[in-house]
Design an enzyme around this catalytic site. Structure first.
Site, PDB file in Angstrom:
ATOM      1  N   GLU A 178       0.821  -1.221   0.000  1.00  0.00           N
ATOM      2  CA  GLU A 178       0.000   0.000   0.000  1.00  0.00           C
ATOM      3  C   GLU A 178       0.852   1.268   0.000  1.00  0.00           C
ATOM      4  OE1 GLU A 178      -2.807   0.370   3.262  1.00  0.00           O
ATOM      5  OE2 GLU A 178      -3.522   2.305   2.559  1.00  0.00           O
ATOM      6  N   LYS A 220      -2.464  -2.061  -3.182  1.00  0.00           N
ATOM      7  CA  LYS A 220      -3.507  -1.177  -2.635  1.00  0.00           C
ATOM      8  C   LYS A 220      -3.079   0.273  -2.855  1.00  0.00           C
ATOM      9  CE  LYS A 220      -5.972  -0.055   1.647  1.00  0.00           C
ATOM     10  NZ  LYS A 220      -6.634  -0.571   2.822  1.00  0.00           N
ATOM     11  N   GLY A 263      -9.084   6.811   0.963  1.00  0.00           N
ATOM     12  CA  GLY A 263      -8.221   7.975   1.155  1.00  0.00           C
ATOM     13  C   GLY A 263      -8.871   9.285   1.555  1.00  0.00           C
TER      14      GLY A 263
END
Ligand code: 5MM
Length: 340
Positions: A178, A220, A263
């Site tokens: 990620e 990710k 996010g």
């Protein structure tokens, strides 16, 4: 390392119509979420909240392929003594564990961070595997600001991600890789696009150098969006086309799947963007969700720490999980939100 077995888990994590629930908020992050709903951040409240989500049988069984847990949750039991990890596995989802120790100031690079947690990682993974974890997660944070990010910070974070991924695969655990380019700031979408491409390219180069088998990871990433304070958000179509283009230019086809973070986008924005990408298609990977806030904000609000609100919270979770399931196969429609 048994790559066929790692690949099987990675493929399962990105099963079309399913996605990943990121419920791995560290104690500090869940504090912020609980503050927003007026709930005290105690171990029991954290357990009660997460238990209600994992016991939401219909969405867990039908829309969730895996759950990322904070270490406390992996070793925590439900009120009746059943390990929480067992509830997840019984719903047919893979349990995962966040193994990074957070983003800490990077010496010599004011305003930038390095994610820590490599020390003792093989030993921790062995214990986590024995408890049922089949995948792990490590998040690198890349901020956009005047003169940032620097090449030094991108390189250091990409290297740490690759070292983490290699250690996971040696422990027979699928690493979620990620690299998050943050939405904070007033930058435009062009800048996010440019930084996202540089970060992904660097991450894949480091993964290659550390001999990570791409068939046994899940990526990710952030979507390519403009900064939260940019004034005029980009259209859904522009976000979808730019994100696909940035990934096509930097992510090898051997990666089984992309599971996006939300996010800080609103629930519906994140769903609409994922859906638009899957409607466009023409890329070699599965594309699904690995949302934290965009899956949990609604159930947290509905719950607000009250036992009598558990059914309402489970319905709110079921709704968002179903919307994102549809988005993962390009079958979401905005009208479904209004209808619900
Ligand atoms: C659920 O939030 C995760 C953990 O955050 P902290 O380590 O800061 O406590 C976070 O890594 C999350 O998995 C990703 O950022 C995606 O979550 P969002 O909310 O962006 O979809």
């Amino acid at each position: 390392m048994n790559l066929a077995a790692l690949n099987e888990i990675a493929e399962k994590m990105v099963t079309p119509g399913k996605g990943i629930l990121a419920a791995d908020e560290s104690t500090g992050t869940i504090q912020k979420r609980f503050d927003a709903i007026g709930v005290e951040n105690t171990e029991q409240n954290r357990r009660d909240y997460r238990e209600l989500i994992f016991r939401a049988a219909e969405p867990m069984r039908n829309y969730i392929s895996g759950v990322i847990l904070f270490e406390e949750t992996l070793y925590q039991d439900a009120a009746d003594g059943t390990p929480l990890v067992k509830l997840i596995a019984e719903a047919g989802a893979a349990p995962g564990i966040k193994v990074d120790k957070g983003a800490k100031p990077l010496p010599g690079f004011p305003g930038e961070t390095i994610t820590e947690g490599l020390d003792g990682l093989p030993q921790r993974l062995e214990k986590d595997y024995a408890r049922g974890a089949r995948f792990a997660k490590w998040r690198a944070v890349i901020d956009i600001a005047d003169g940032l990010p620097t090449w030094g910070a991108i390189k250091a974070n990409a290297h740490a991600l690759a070292r983490y991924a290699a250690i996971c695969q040696a422990a027979q655990i699928v690493p979620i890789v990620e690299p998050e380019v943050m939405m904070d700031g007033a930058h435009d979408i062009e800048r996010c696009d440019e930084v996202t491409r540089l970060v992904l390219m660097t991450v894949f180069r480091e993964l290659f150098e550390q001999r990570v088998a791409l068939e046994g990871i899940v990526l990710k990433p952030n979507m390519v969006v403009c900064g939260k304070d940019c004034g005029k958000p980009a259209s859904v179509d522009e976000v979808a086309h730019r994100t696909i283009a940035a990934l096509k230019a930097t992510v090898p086809a051997a990666v089984p799947g992309i599971a996006y973070l939300s996010g800080g986008q609103s629930d519906e924005e994140a769903t609409a963007h994922l859906d638009a990408m899957n409607k466009i298609g023409g890329f070699p990977w599965k594309m699904t969700f690995s949302f934290g806030r965009a899956l949990q904000a609604a159930p947290q609000k509905a719950w607000s720490g009250e036992r009598q609100n558990v059914p309402a919270a489970q319905r709110a979770f079921a709704h968002r999980a179903r919307m994102n399931s549809l988005a993962s196969i390009g079958q979401w429609e905005g009208a479904l939100e209004a209808a619900a």
